[in-house]
Motif scaffolding. Structure first.
Motif, PDB file in Angstrom:
ATOM      1  N   PRO A   5       2.522  -4.297   5.496  1.00 13.29           N
ATOM      2  CA  PRO A   5       2.933  -2.891   5.454  1.00 13.29           C
ATOM      3  C   PRO A   5       3.282  -2.454   4.040  1.00 13.29           C
ATOM      4  O   PRO A   5       3.686  -3.261   3.204  1.00 13.29           O
ATOM      5  CB  PRO A   5       4.177  -2.868   6.342  1.00 13.29           C
ATOM      6  N   SER A   6       3.103  -1.176   3.779  1.00 12.45           N
ATOM      7  CA  SER A   6       3.527  -0.605   2.505  1.00 12.45           C
ATOM      8  C   SER A   6       3.922   0.848   2.740  1.00 12.45           C
ATOM      9  O   SER A   6       3.086   1.680   3.051  1.00 12.45           O
ATOM     10  CB  SER A   6       2.412  -0.694   1.458  1.00 12.45           C
ATOM     11  N   TYR A   7       5.204   1.114   2.635  1.00  9.59           N
ATOM     12  CA  TYR A   7       5.732   2.457   2.816  1.00  9.59           C
ATOM     13  C   TYR A   7       6.016   3.056   1.454  1.00  9.59           C
ATOM     14  O   TYR A   7       6.847   2.546   0.705  1.00  9.59           O
ATOM     15  CB  TYR A   7       7.015   2.417   3.648  1.00  9.59           C
ATOM     16  N   HIS A  20       7.172  -6.782   8.797  1.00 12.00           N
ATOM     17  CA  HIS A  20       6.937  -5.418   9.284  1.00 12.00           C
ATOM     18  C   HIS A  20       8.241  -4.758   9.725  1.00 12.00           C
ATOM     19  O   HIS A  20       8.462  -3.578   9.455  1.00 12.00           O
ATOM     20  CB  HIS A  20       5.929  -5.434  10.442  1.00 12.00           C
ATOM     21  N   LYS A  26      -2.611  -0.495   9.552  1.00 18.36           N
ATOM     22  CA  LYS A  26      -2.580  -1.720   8.750  1.00 18.36           C
ATOM     23  C   LYS A  26      -2.149  -2.909   9.598  1.00 18.36           C
ATOM     24  O   LYS A  26      -2.701  -3.997   9.477  1.00 18.36           O
ATOM     25  CB  LYS A  26      -1.638  -1.571   7.555  1.00 18.36           C
ATOM     26  N   HIS A  60       5.835   0.078  14.523  1.00 21.75           N
ATOM     27  CA  HIS A  60       5.615   1.170  13.566  1.00 21.75           C
ATOM     28  C   HIS A  60       5.589   2.530  14.269  1.00 21.75           C
ATOM     29  O   HIS A  60       6.195   3.487  13.790  1.00 21.75           O
ATOM     30  CB  HIS A  60       4.309   0.954  12.794  1.00 21.75           C
ATOM     31  N   SER A 120      10.295  -3.639   6.779  1.00 21.54           N
ATOM     32  CA  SER A 120       9.690  -2.449   6.170  1.00 21.54           C
ATOM     33  C   SER A 120      10.027  -1.191   6.955  1.00 21.54           C
ATOM     34  O   SER A 120      10.335  -0.148   6.363  1.00 21.54           O
ATOM     35  CB  SER A 120       8.171  -2.616   6.093  1.00 21.54           C
ATOM     36  N   MET A 144       3.305   8.023   7.188  1.00 16.65           N
ATOM     37  CA  MET A 144       3.433   6.589   6.905  1.00 16.65           C
ATOM     38  C   MET A 144       3.485   5.682   8.139  1.00 16.65           C
ATOM     39  O   MET A 144       2.895   4.608   8.119  1.00 16.65           O
ATOM     40  CB  MET A 144       4.632   6.334   5.992  1.00 16.65           C
ATOM     41  N   ASN A 149       0.702   2.654   8.538  1.00 12.59           N
ATOM     42  CA  ASN A 149       1.125   1.270   8.644  1.00 12.59           C
ATOM     43  C   ASN A 149       0.848   0.672  10.018  1.00 12.59           C
ATOM     44  O   ASN A 149       0.699  -0.539  10.139  1.00 12.59           O
ATOM     45  CB  ASN A 149       2.588   1.130   8.251  1.00 12.59           C
TER      46      ASN A 149
END
Length: 122
Positions: free
Chosen positions: A112-114, A56, A105, A22, A59, A98, A102
Motif C-alpha cells: 500500500p501507498s497512501y 496494510h 493494489k 481498505h 497504512s 486512496m 490501495n
C-alpha cells in the motif's frame, strides 16, 4: 496458501480481507466513524494470521489518523484564515480516491501507498 510459524499460528494469504480492510474506510461516509474502528479491529485481530495484514493495516490506520488531523486543522483554519477549505478539499479527495487505489493494489498483491499520510505507526 497456509503456512505455520513458530507459535503454531496458521498464516494464510487472504487478499480479499486486505481489500475489505481498505474499502471499510468508506464507512466514514455512512456512519461518520466506522472508517477507523472497523479497519483497526480487522488489523488487530488478523495481523498475525494473514500475510501482509500488518503492513496494510498500519497504512490504513495511519491514513485515517492523518485524515482526522487534517480535519482538526482544517475546520478552525476556515474560521481563522479561510484557507482551511483547501485542506478540507484535499482531505476529501484523498478520502475518496486512496482507499480504492490501495484496495486494487492489495488485490494485486502490491504494497500500500497512501499519499499525504503521516506515519504515526511505523
Amino acid at each position: 496458501m497456509e503456512l505455520v510459524n513458530k507459535n503454531e499460528v496458521v498464516v494464510r494469504e487472504d487478499r480479499n480481507l486486505l481489500v475489505i480492510t481498505h474499502l471499510s474506510q468508506y464507512l466514514d461516509f455512512v456512519t461518520g466513524f466506522g472508517g477507523l474502528i472497523v479497519p483497526l479491529v480487522i488489523w488487530l485481530t488478523t495481523k498475525d494470521s494473514v500475510i501482509g495484514m500488518h503492513e496494510h493495516g498500519k497504512s490504513v490506520i495511519n491514513f485515517q489518523l492523518t485524515l482526522i488531523l487534517y480535519l482538526v486543522i482544517g475546520i478552525p483554519g476556515i474560521l481563522l484564515f479561510g484557507l482551511g477549505i483547501l485542506l478540507l478539499v484535499f482531505a476529501g479527495i484523498l478520502a475518496v480516491v486512496m482507499p480504492a487505489v490501495n484496495a486494487i493494489k492489495a488485490s494485486n498483491g502490491e504494497s500500500p501507498s497512501y499519499f499525504g499520510t503521516i506515519r504515526f505507526l511505523s
